[in-house]
Design a protein around this motif. Sequence first.
Motif, short mmCIF file in Angstrom:
data_model
loop_
_atom_site.label_atom_id
_atom_site.label_comp_id
_atom_site.label_asym_id
_atom_site.label_seq_id
_atom_site.Cartn_x
_atom_site.Cartn_y
_atom_site.Cartn_z
N PRO A 1 121.88 -11.58 -112.59
CA PRO A 1 121.82 -10.21 -112.35
C PRO A 1 122.38 -10.20 -111.12
N GLY A 2 122.96 -8.93 -110.39
CA GLY A 2 123.61 -8.79 -109.04
C GLY A 2 124.98 -8.18 -109.55
N LYS A 3 125.62 -7.57 -108.40
CA LYS A 3 126.92 -7.20 -108.52
C LYS A 3 127.99 -8.35 -107.82
N PRO A 4 129.16 -8.20 -108.22
CA PRO A 4 130.17 -9.23 -107.82
C PRO A 4 130.28 -9.02 -106.13
N THR A 5 129.98 -7.77 -105.94
CA THR A 5 130.32 -7.39 -104.33
C THR A 5 129.23 -7.85 -103.42
N ASP A 6 128.25 -8.24 -104.34
CA ASP A 6 126.84 -8.84 -103.25
C ASP A 6 127.16 -9.89 -102.60
N VAL A 7 128.08 -10.69 -102.85
CA VAL A 7 128.56 -12.14 -102.18
C VAL A 7 129.92 -12.03 -101.70
N ASP A 8 130.35 -12.81 -100.75
CA ASP A 8 131.79 -12.70 -100.48
C ASP A 8 132.30 -14.03 -101.22
N ALA A 9 133.89 -14.16 -100.68
CA ALA A 9 134.47 -15.25 -101.25
C ALA A 9 133.85 -16.73 -101.11
N ALA A 10 132.91 -16.94 -100.20
CA ALA A 10 132.22 -18.14 -99.69
C ALA A 10 130.81 -18.15 -100.24
N GLY A 11 130.68 -17.02 -100.93
CA GLY A 11 129.45 -16.88 -101.64
C GLY A 11 128.25 -16.46 -100.71
N SER A 12 128.56 -16.23 -99.56
CA SER A 12 127.30 -15.55 -98.56
C SER A 12 127.02 -14.07 -99.24
N LEU A 13 125.48 -14.08 -98.83
CA LEU A 13 124.78 -12.86 -99.52
C LEU A 13 125.14 -11.80 -98.42
N GLN A 14 125.35 -10.48 -98.84
CA GLN A 14 125.60 -9.27 -98.17
C GLN A 14 124.34 -8.56 -98.45
N LEU A 15 123.47 -8.18 -97.37
CA LEU A 15 122.53 -7.27 -97.47
C LEU A 15 122.86 -6.12 -96.61
N LEU A 16 122.80 -5.08 -97.17
CA LEU A 16 123.15 -3.86 -96.77
C LEU A 16 121.98 -2.83 -96.37
N ASN A 17 122.06 -2.13 -95.37
CA ASN A 17 121.14 -1.28 -94.92
C ASN A 17 119.70 -1.72 -95.22
N LEU A 18 119.21 -2.50 -94.30
CA LEU A 18 118.03 -3.54 -94.53
C LEU A 18 116.79 -2.67 -94.40
N SER A 19 115.79 -2.80 -95.48
CA SER A 19 114.72 -2.13 -95.52
C SER A 19 113.43 -3.01 -95.31
N ASP A 20 112.45 -2.54 -95.33
CA ASP A 20 111.22 -3.46 -95.41
C ASP A 20 111.40 -4.37 -96.70
N SER A 21 111.60 -3.82 -97.88
CA SER A 21 111.87 -4.69 -99.09
C SER A 21 112.82 -5.87 -99.29
#
Length: 236
Positions: free
Chosen positions: A72-92
């Motif tokens: 699952p997920g979208k290609p843009t969820d990670v950068d070229a190094a595989g780091s996970l990008q979490l946007l607009n953090l919420s409680d969840s």
Amino acid sequence: MMVCDDYRLFVLLLTTSSIVAAVSEETLNVYALLGSNLTLSLGQKLLSYQDTLRWTQNNKVIFSRLFGVVRPGKPTDVDAAGSLQLLNLSDSSAGDYKADVYDRTGVRVNGWSGKVYVVEKVSTPVVTFLCGSSGATATLKCDVRNPKHVVFAWTHEGQLLTGETKPTLSVSLAKFKGNKVFGCSVSNSASKAQSNAVQLKCKPPPPLPPPTPKDYCFKASTVMAAVGLCCSSSSP
Ligand SMILES: *[C@@H]1O[C@H](CO)[C@@H](O)[C@H](O)[C@H]1NC(C)=O
Ligand SMILES: *[C@@H]1O[C@H](CO)[C@@H](O)[C@H](O)[C@H]1NC(C)=O
């Protein structure tokens, strides 16, 4: 367990709007502000197309990429190094995160493990005080809108009062010379705020005046008016 020694440095930048928590195989505690962006960083090493990358949150796979296929997920969820990008953090967004990278032979070559806490920015605290009945003591109160995970500190004339970490502070005024100016500051792991300064002014209560007949009558009237017996002697 294999560790990328080059990337063990842990960097947490709270001053920028986008936060980077860098690689370590130890479980990290990462604190970030509600509404901010957070990068869970695997380091600078670019991933190969043949590497398998998987990120989990609370043991649920949220991103998996195998030979370029993301599900699952979208290609843009990670950068070229595989780091996970979490946007607009919420409680969840909070919880336990783990990453595993396997090379094409199935050997685990990199990973990440950490716990993400999403904290609200503390509001500016407000100090109020109440004088004790003798005028020799006072109780100060530090009010903050969102006291969860908040640490309190108190100052007198700008100097920290060590050991005072509760939302209330009881003081004996004789102990503080000069201006009795107090303040509090509140902090959580991602933000800090300072209160207004308040000057304590507590007067000893005036001596009670001796009771006068009028006083007596007034008091009696409140009790006795209902039966019509009050104050006939002092009424005009
Ligand atoms: C978070 O990232 C998005 C997309 O990159 C960007 O539009 C937004 O301004 C960022 N928010 C913050 C608080 O930096
Ligand atoms: C961020 O999330 C909040 C609540 O989850 C939402 O109300 C807000 O519109 C979001 N902001 C952006 C820029 O997506």
